[in-house]
Write an enzyme that holds these catalytic residues in place. Structure first.
Site, PDB file in Angstrom:
ATOM      1  N   LYS A 168      -2.197 -29.100  19.962  1.00  0.00           N
ATOM      2  CA  LYS A 168      -1.597 -28.499  19.018  1.00  0.00           C
ATOM      3  C   LYS A 168      -0.234 -29.662  18.209  1.00  0.00           C
ATOM      4  CE  LYS A 168      -0.531 -23.767  19.611  1.00  0.00           C
ATOM      5  NZ  LYS A 168       0.441 -22.497  20.782  1.00  0.00           N
ATOM      6  N   GLN A 221       6.207 -21.502  22.885  1.00  0.00           N
ATOM      7  CA  GLN A 221       4.561 -20.791  23.387  1.00  0.00           C
ATOM      8  C   GLN A 221       4.807 -19.825  24.995  1.00  0.00           C
ATOM      9  OE1 GLN A 221       1.855 -22.653  22.932  1.00  0.00           O
ATOM     10  NE2 GLN A 221       0.820 -21.240  24.236  1.00  0.00           N
ATOM     11  N   ASP A 248       4.843 -19.095  14.145  1.00  0.00           N
ATOM     12  CA  ASP A 248       4.479 -18.088  14.895  1.00  0.00           C
ATOM     13  C   ASP A 248       4.306 -16.491  14.394  1.00  0.00           C
ATOM     14  OD1 ASP A 248       2.537 -18.676  16.661  1.00  0.00           O
ATOM     15  OD2 ASP A 248       3.564 -18.066  18.703  1.00  0.00           O
TER      16      ASP A 248
END
Ligand code: NDP
Length: 294
Positions: A54, A98, A121
């Protein structure tokens, strides 16, 4: 005739290039540098690989990338304090914590603490609810990638029969909503569904997001169906190493499907590319600019 292979690597690279062009434009025209903050708690090796990728791809697209590594034994209060700081930080437009978080931390509370405008997200209840209501929302990246891959072979999904196998908040449920937005007719299947094989047989579009190696067999498919395999399963090889397989028996499906994504090289490639899309969209929305052209 063997199915067309949908090349996630190529499609993701094209998408990243379009994002980079738009990032350059908003920089030039509005002096805006989209920024993504990724929070990694603990040292799960798979998560570390994702976070590194990422970081590299965010920078390559011309965006600012901020990494925050916290020890596995960080307190819930300290993690929430970091999220609150990132919510206030005007150089940060996207926040990604995460997952999975180490045991002892309350994932729901952490996700709920993220400013929905920065929730790249797409897991915050505001975004999930907006998506379910058919409103503009930041949507989870993997389902977004699945739609882009499908549209690489079908200009319109209107009226097509789709089946989504799996109903997680991360993949199955948001994918159903995105397919409805595309005017597909959607069946959602899960571990309690009856006659899964019969349900799959009716589908023009098959999305497998289960986490069970090669569960969907070639003879389940309607000839010519488009198959998007979300599953990532690691299975042992004879030499003691492992290899990745999807939720679909790829070799069998190749002979029946019209188009199919490989594993690896399919959906997985799209997830980070869509994270960049979401960060750019979030940055433009926060700055009051029109939606970017990606
Ligand atoms: P979850 O474990 O959260 O959900 C799995 C879903 O599959 C559940 O809804 C479950 O049903 C359903 N299921 C389990 N067994 C069966 C069965 N026998 N028949 C029908 N449905 C079944 O997984 P995720 O959604 O997080 O991930 C799914 C897969 O996608 C995994 O392999 C994961 O690694 C992969 N993945 C890939 C990504 C990528 O970037 N390519 C990103 C995210 C995930 P029930 O609800 O009834 O329990």
């Amino acid at each position: 005739m063997a199915a067309k292979i949908i090349d996630g690597k190529v499609i993701a690279a094209e998408l990243r290039a379009r994002v980079a062009d738009e990032v350059a434009r908003v920089k030039r025209e509005h002096n805006l540098v989209p920024g993504l903050a990724v929070v990694l708690v603990g040292s799960d090796p798979a998560s570390e690989v994702y976070v590194r990728s990422k970081h590299t791809q965010t920078q390559a697209a011309g965006m600012a990338s901020f990494e925050h590594k916290l020890p596995a034994d960080v307190s819930q209060a300290d993690l929430l304090a970091l999220v609150a700081k990132l919510n206030r930080d005007t150089t940060v437009h996207g926040i990604l914590v995460q997952l999975p978080l180490p045991k002892g931390l309350n994932t729901e509370a952490v996700v709920n603490a993220i400013d929905p405008a920065k929730d790249v997200d797409g897991l915050h209840p505001n975004n999930a609810g907006r998506l379910a209501g058919g409103f503009e929302a930041l949507s989870p990246c993997t389902p977004l990638g699945c739609i882009i891959l499908t549209k690489s072979v079908h200009a319109s999904l209107e009226g097509m029969n789709a089946i989504v196998i799996g109903r997680s908040n991360l993949v199955g449920r948001p994918l159903v909503q995105l397919l409805l937005n595309e005017n597909a007719t959607v069946t959602i299947a899960h571990s309690r569904s009856r006659d899964l094989q019969g349900l799959v047989k009716r589908a023009d579009l098959v999305y497998a997001a289960v986490g069970k190696s090669e569960m969907v067999r070639g003879d389940w498919l309607k000839p010519g169906a488009t198959v998007i395999d979300v599953g990532i399963n690691r299975i042992p090889k004879d030499d003691g190493k492992t290899r990745l397989v999807g939720d679909v028996a790829y070799q069998e499906a190749l002979a029946v499907a019209g188009a199919i994504t490989p594993v690896p090289g399919g959906v997985g490639q799209m997830t980070v590319a869509c994270l960049l899309v979401n960060t750019l969209r979030a940055a433009c929305a926060i700055a009051g600019l029109p939606k970017p052209a990606v």
